[in-house]
Write an enzyme that holds these catalytic residues in place. Structure first.
Site, PDB file in Angstrom:
ATOM      1  N   TRP B 103       0.973  -1.140   0.038  1.00  0.00           N
ATOM      2  CA  TRP B 103      -0.072   0.100  -0.204  1.00  0.00           C
ATOM      3  C   TRP B 103       0.863   1.298  -0.092  1.00  0.00           C
ATOM      4  CZ3 TRP B 103      -4.451  -0.634  -1.923  1.00  0.00           C
ATOM      5  CH2 TRP B 103      -5.283  -1.706  -1.965  1.00  0.00           C
ATOM      6  N   ASP B 173      -1.624   6.636   6.353  1.00  0.00           N
ATOM      7  CA  ASP B 173      -2.623   5.661   5.910  1.00  0.00           C
ATOM      8  C   ASP B 173      -3.008   4.637   7.101  1.00  0.00           C
ATOM      9  OD1 ASP B 173      -4.204   3.482   4.750  1.00  0.00           O
ATOM     10  OD2 ASP B 173      -2.922   3.274   3.465  1.00  0.00           O
ATOM     11  N   LYS B 197     -12.299  -1.470   6.362  1.00  0.00           N
ATOM     12  CA  LYS B 197     -11.484  -2.587   6.989  1.00  0.00           C
ATOM     13  C   LYS B 197     -11.694  -2.728   8.410  1.00  0.00           C
ATOM     14  CE  LYS B 197      -8.100  -2.271   3.575  1.00  0.00           C
ATOM     15  NZ  LYS B 197      -8.088  -3.524   2.806  1.00  0.00           N
TER      16      LYS B 197
END
Lengths: 362, 362
Positions: B103, B173, B197
């Site tokens: 990511w 993030d 999530k």
């Protein structure tokens, strides 16, 4: 109504079909034996893949979408589409826009960031209460596309005839009329629609784009998410999509197919709108704002001619169980949005209430 | 489990708390006497305004967010944030990124479109199985920010100590660890998290941004939707937001407050993760992939060392009612994501199954 529900005349998000909501309710904790809610499913799972595949297939059936068009489910709503259209489709840097009200104006403002925008027709002169003649537009040869907002939610106008684009690509914002009547997709290069008006929950736009318009060679500075190619190449699963909206919209697609498709819903919508427009045409107190031949079947703006009386009506209607009848703040007055899912009973009840109000305020 | 639900170890979208789903189910057709579903509500209505206001207020309480930070609800997920961060925060055109896995690599690739990206630390040398030392990074004076992916969902690492940014803005993030433990927001310039999530349904990111980082003077070609100012100036209601996700996340915020907030959930998460890691450390068949001190409490990648045995395990676990234990396609192996809503029972049951499988395959 069942479940003590109100007649909700909101311009969007707006009513959804009750049978669809009932199905959704049953599946909230466990979707068809999967052991989980659709809200909890991996977007890479087989069970979700089936949901998105069916939604796309059903939409293709409903609208009879030709094979050379992609169907994309994209987050970000109309605001993102206002940018994505020019970012992806402006090859020569020139586009033509028809200016018919609030939403086409927003699209125009955003497009101007990315190239030359030519307004080829406008109804600004009469406060956007009609659709301008688009049979012989002055379109530059190098124009990349001609853009319309096919139904102006705030102003209450609809295109009943598409513009003559003289061979140029037609792009249409169908948000507030999507799936309200049959549509010949082959006449368009790109159709987009925020689903929160006539289909399902907010947070997603459907984009139907002719494959040859999906370009590789757009500005490399275009954010990855804003390239149609990103979504087309991965069948709307480049990143986690709005799975819930896809699921709910899929149910609405099936519901529409079950009641007879877009021809059937068009007939219902015509009948529903007629009930309201016939009354407005006969009323001495209320008056529709739009030229008769351009009247939207979805969004019906009307006025009493007095701001005070309008306000009195909004308060009284709310009291009587009719919700969201106030006009958009930018134009004032009153507005009833009567999308696919508004039952005819709701419109009839509204007209009864309008009559009663008129009598009491004669 | 009640409702015949499965233990779902998906990396996201993932499990939500059952009491939250039960509440949602009750309100699908009529939200608290409003006469409509949250999916049908105008985002400009009083009833929805209360939902979004409460969601923001509860998140502020949960995370103890200082007053000089804005909380924004934005569609488009991580992919859009990868672009929005540099588009809005790169003033000097220079940013530092810590590369810890899939990511952060995506974030880096997108940021390179908009300026100079300096990778100030990386764990690439050992296949992203640890978090690099960030106590003395070589950060250029003119760097606009230092960016981390605080929990790498695919690789299973977590920052337990934040980088020393030497006075530069820290951007994080937090998608796969959001609300999993207490967080001192004042140490960050910007935190963003895709909610799918550890919170609610997919289709939204939460952005927590220090007010002085919201700029007027970004590139005028930045799409309107991608400017943080657009969302901050209108309190996340510039256009129709993902109302459903805001509503569901709001319920999860309340659920977390009711069980004791982030300190309480951290303790639960530590206990849950310990059950699994202790077993992995004792197993002769399975082995955790990540350096002990950097192990995520949320995403636990592990391997048998044999692709065939991994595949056999995935099939057997699915059969036994454990879902989504396959590792991400980019790294292979196995992975159990055990977010806030995964009950301890689920992890214990998984460990029992791992033990059984190990015995049978010794």
């Amino acid at each position: 109504m069942k479940y003590d529900r109100t007649y909700n005349f909101s311009a969007g998000p707006a009513m959804m079909p009750e049978p669809v909501l009932e199905e959704i309710q049953k599946e909230v904790l466990n979707y068809r034996g999967s052991g989980m809610s659709v809200m909890e499913m991996s977007h890479r799972s087989k069970v979700f893949q089936q949901i998105i595949d069916e939604a796309e297939a059903d939409l293709r059936k409903l609208m009879n979408i030709p094979d050379n068009y992609k169907v994309l489910f994209i987050q970000g709503g109309g605001t993102l589409q206002f940018a994505m259209v020019p970012l992806n489709l402006m090859k020569n840097g020139v586009a033509c826009y028809v200016e018919t009200g609030s939403w086409s104006k927003k699209a125009i403002a955003e497009a101007k960031k990315y190239g030359e925008v030519k307004i080829v027709a406008s109804s600004k002169d009469e406060n956007f209460t009609y659709v301008p003649d688009c049979s012989n537009l002055d379109i530059p040869d190098n124009a990349d596309y001609v853009y319309i907002c096919e139904n102006e939610t705030i102003n209450g106008t609809t295109f009943f005839n598409l513009p003559n684009t003289k061979g140029h690509v037609l792009v249409s914002d169908q948000s507030s009329m999507f799936l309200s009547r049959p549509c010949d997709v082959s006449k368009y290069g790109l159709i987009w629609a925020g689903v929160q008006k006539n289909v399902g929950p907010a947070g997603m736009a459907v984009v139907i784009i002719r494959e040859d318009l999906i370009r590789e060679d757009i500005d490399p500075k275009c954010p990855t998410y804003l390239s149609y190619k990103t979504h087309a190449d991965s069948a709307s699963l480049y990143n986690t999509p709005n799975c819930w909206a896809i699921y709910c919209c899929g149910k609405v697609f099936k519901y529409l197919m079950n009641i007879g498709g877009l021809t059937a819903i068009e007939k219902i919508n015509q009948e529903k709108a007629k009930v309201l427009y016939d009354y407005l045409d006969s009323s001495k107190l209320f008056k529709g704002s739009v030229r008769k031949e351009d009247r939207s079947l979805m969004n019906v703006p009307f006025v009493t001619g007095s701001d005070e009386m309008d306000a009195k009506f909004v308060a009284a209607s709310k009291e009587a169980g009719f919700d969201n009848l106030k006009g958009h703040k930018s134009v004032g007055g009153l507005r009833a949005s009567i999308y696919n899912a508004m039952p005819k009973d709701g419109v009839e009840a509204l007209v009864e209430f309008l009559k009663k109000f008129e009598k009491e305020n004669a």
